[in-house]
Design a protein around this motif. Structure first.
Motif, short mmCIF file in Angstrom:
data_model
loop_
_atom_site.label_atom_id
_atom_site.label_comp_id
_atom_site.label_asym_id
_atom_site.label_seq_id
_atom_site.Cartn_x
_atom_site.Cartn_y
_atom_site.Cartn_z
N ARG A 1 11.99 -4.71 -7.98
CA ARG A 1 11.37 -5.99 -7.65
C ARG A 1 11.10 -6.10 -6.16
NH1 ARG A 1 13.69 -10.31 -5.77
NH2 ARG A 1 15.77 -9.55 -6.32
N LEU A 2 12.02 -5.63 -5.33
CA LEU A 2 11.83 -5.67 -3.89
C LEU A 2 10.69 -4.75 -3.45
CD1 LEU A 2 15.58 -5.67 -2.78
CD2 LEU A 2 13.97 -7.58 -2.59
N LEU A 3 10.60 -3.56 -4.07
CA LEU A 3 9.50 -2.63 -3.76
C LEU A 3 8.15 -3.26 -4.09
CD1 LEU A 3 10.83 0.81 -5.11
CD2 LEU A 3 10.37 0.23 -2.73
N GLU A 4 8.06 -3.87 -5.26
CA GLU A 4 6.79 -4.46 -5.68
C GLU A 4 6.40 -5.63 -4.79
OE1 GLU A 4 7.31 -5.27 -9.80
OE2 GLU A 4 7.00 -3.18 -10.41
N GLU A 5 7.38 -6.41 -4.36
CA GLU A 5 7.07 -7.52 -3.45
C GLU A 5 6.49 -7.00 -2.15
OE1 GLU A 5 10.55 -9.82 -2.82
OE2 GLU A 5 10.56 -10.73 -4.83
N TYR A 6 7.09 -5.94 -1.61
CA TYR A 6 6.61 -5.39 -0.34
C TYR A 6 5.22 -4.77 -0.50
CZ TYR A 6 6.34 -2.68 3.95
OH TYR A 6 5.93 -2.18 5.16
N LEU A 7 5.02 -4.01 -1.57
CA LEU A 7 3.72 -3.37 -1.79
C LEU A 7 2.64 -4.41 -2.05
CD1 LEU A 7 4.82 -0.34 -3.99
CD2 LEU A 7 4.08 -0.28 -1.60
N GLY A 8 2.98 -5.45 -2.78
CA GLY A 8 2.01 -6.51 -3.05
C GLY A 8 1.52 -7.18 -1.79
N ALA A 9 2.40 -7.26 -0.79
CA ALA A 9 2.03 -7.93 0.46
C ALA A 9 1.42 -6.98 1.48
CB ALA A 9 3.28 -8.59 1.06
N ASN A 10 1.61 -5.66 1.32
CA ASN A 10 1.21 -4.73 2.38
C ASN A 10 0.17 -3.70 1.99
OD1 ASN A 10 3.17 -5.17 4.89
ND2 ASN A 10 4.37 -5.47 3.02
N LEU A 11 -0.08 -3.53 0.71
CA LEU A 11 -1.15 -2.62 0.32
C LEU A 11 -2.50 -3.25 0.64
CD1 LEU A 11 -0.16 -1.20 -3.18
CD2 LEU A 11 -0.34 0.06 -1.05
N PRO A 12 -3.50 -2.45 1.02
CA PRO A 12 -4.86 -2.98 1.18
C PRO A 12 -5.29 -3.66 -0.11
CG PRO A 12 -4.74 -0.75 2.01
CD PRO A 12 -3.43 -1.02 1.33
N LYS A 13 -5.93 -4.81 0.00
CA LYS A 13 -6.25 -5.62 -1.17
C LYS A 13 -7.08 -4.87 -2.19
CE LYS A 13 -4.01 -9.12 0.33
NZ LYS A 13 -2.70 -9.43 -0.30
N ASP A 14 -8.00 -4.00 -1.73
CA ASP A 14 -8.86 -3.27 -2.66
C ASP A 14 -8.10 -2.22 -3.44
OD1 ASP A 14 -10.99 -4.74 -1.86
OD2 ASP A 14 -11.76 -3.23 -0.44
N ASP A 15 -6.93 -1.79 -2.87
CA ASP A 15 -6.19 -0.70 -3.50
C ASP A 15 -4.98 -1.17 -4.27
OD1 ASP A 15 -7.92 1.13 -2.46
OD2 ASP A 15 -6.72 1.50 -0.65
N ALA A 16 -4.56 -2.43 -4.06
CA ALA A 16 -3.32 -2.90 -4.65
C ALA A 16 -3.39 -2.80 -6.17
CB ALA A 16 -3.08 -4.35 -4.25
N GLY A 17 -2.40 -2.14 -6.71
CA GLY A 17 -2.29 -2.03 -8.16
C GLY A 17 -3.34 -1.15 -8.80
N ARG A 18 -4.17 -0.45 -8.01
CA ARG A 18 -5.24 0.38 -8.57
C ARG A 18 -4.87 1.85 -8.44
NH1 ARG A 18 -9.48 3.15 -6.48
NH2 ARG A 18 -9.13 2.33 -4.39
N GLU A 19 -4.96 2.56 -9.56
CA GLU A 19 -4.69 3.99 -9.52
C GLU A 19 -5.94 4.74 -9.12
OE1 GLU A 19 -3.09 5.40 -13.14
OE2 GLU A 19 -1.06 4.79 -12.62
N LEU A 20 -5.75 5.76 -8.31
CA LEU A 20 -6.87 6.61 -7.94
C LEU A 20 -7.23 7.50 -9.13
CD1 LEU A 20 -5.66 7.68 -4.41
CD2 LEU A 20 -7.14 5.77 -5.02
N PRO A 21 -8.50 7.71 -9.40
CA PRO A 21 -8.89 8.46 -10.58
C PRO A 21 -8.59 9.94 -10.45
CG PRO A 21 -10.81 7.98 -9.24
CD PRO A 21 -9.65 7.26 -8.61
#
Length: 364
Positions: A213-233
């Motif tokens: 949960r802590l990892l996801e909170e940090y990534l949700g706030a710090n990943l570039p918005k276009d890349d958040a939660g998106r897997e590279l093909p």
């Protein structure tokens, strides 16, 4: 994030050096000195890098051309071992990414393959990474509370500056606090790569729910918005069903009259063949599928343009046949339909022999 290499090397001394370097870079190595077998393996399995060293540059280029026509390794990183710069331009036109010059020396191979591994690592990642700079404590083997620094962080792994080299494929246990958070994260992982300067990559193995949960909170706030939660093909796309449909369609277009009379054999023959553009000596390895007395369909990733004049060489345990024809349909990524040119009795006889062979080995 285990990396894999296919090493095709005819020189025993060079092969030993290249194997040593690849293993030191935490890359699993499959050694295959036989070029024919190497072509088969490139068609069967996906590798992160293919390292090729042959008796001549032409032998190296021939295998690389064959590899680029496979759906498994058409975009795989390629490293060529060559004696000189004579064929460099043509090698790079085939998609070679790195070149190692003979004689193969340890330091030279290490430098080139280290750079190649850095590219492989980036291509291997399926998730975006967030930059991070935070201190951590690490336990591994018989070492406890060792200091380390996190460099970047993703959903399934992270890059860490350990400051020294760890035992290969170590199981590591981390405790750290991410910027802006008040609770510690505890997790375990597997060391999957490491560099000479003590930087390494860790793939997560066990992440408790609270730490996740802590990892996801940090990534949700710090990943570039276009890349958040998106897997590279992935770079490889499997399209088996459209491929079969394309083969049947071309056979119907080119040989409609023969299909009515039962003269076309839409088989799952999958016969290995080589097709040449008339006037060249460069083989393009392919798979011969649909067949009739008027033509055939060849599965190949880079088909020739419409109207191209071609020669097809088919080998079986009992036959070696050469047929000429013209490309009637071209489907990039799938294959091409070829109409035979049967101008002589020998060419007509060769076609009949091939059809008879198919009939005798297939059940309809």
């Amino acid at each position: 994030m285990t990396l894999s290499a296919l090493l095709v090397c005819v020189d025993k001394a060079a092969s030993e050096i290249l194997q040593r370097v690849l293993k030191e870079l935490s890359i699993q190595v499959e050694v295959c000195p036989d070029f024919v077998r190497a072509g088969v393996r490139a068609a069967q399995d996906r590798f992160d890098v293919i390292v090729v060293d042959g008796f001549s540059s032409s032998e190296v280029m021939s295998l690389l051309r064959e590899t680029r026509l496979t759906r498994k390794n058409d975009s795989t990183l390629a490293v060529a071992v060559v004696p000189s710069q004579d064929s460099i331009r043509e090698l790079f036109s085939l998609g070679v990414n790195f070149v190692i010059y003979k004689p193969v020396a340890y330091e030279r191979a290490l430098s080139s393959l280290r750079a190649a591994r850095a590219v492989m690592r980036k291509e291997k990642r399926r998730n975006a990474r967030a930059a991070v700079h935070t201190h951590a404590t690490v336990d591994y083997a018989n070492v406890q509370q060792e200091k380390a620094t996190l460099v970047d962080l993703g959903q399934e792994g992270m890059a860490v500056m350990f400051g020294k080299k760890l035992p290969p494929t170590s199981k590591v246990y981390f405790q750290f606090r991410l910027p802006g958070q008040t609770s510690n994260i505890r997790l375990s992982g597997q060391l999957v790569w490491q560099e000479w300067n003590g930087r390494g990559g860790v793939q997560f193995v066990d992440v408790p729910k609270s730490s996740r949960r802590l990892l996801e909170e940090y990534l949700g706030a710090n990943l570039p918005k276009d890349d958040a939660g998106r897997e590279l093909p992935d770079v490889t796309v499997e399209m088996e069903e459209p491929l079969q449909m394309a083969g049947v369609a071309v056979a119907q277009q080119v040989h409609a009259s023969e299909k009515k009379s039962g003269g076309i054999y839409e088989t799952e023959l999958g016969q290995a063949a080589a097709v040449y553009r008339t006037g060249t000596s460069v083989p393009n390895h392919c798979c011969l599928t649909d067949l009739s007395s008027g033509g055939c369909y060849l599965e190949v990733s880079l088909p020739f343009p419409l109207g191209s004049s071609v020669e097809i060489l088919v080998r079986t345990y009992d036959l070696k046949l050469r047929l000429r024809g013209t490309v009637q349909a071209s489907h990039p990524g799938y294959g091409m339909g070829v109409a035979f040119e049967l101008n002589t009795k020998e060419e007509q006889s060769n076609t009949k022999k091939l059809i008879d062979y198919v009939v005798s080995t297939q059940s309809f």
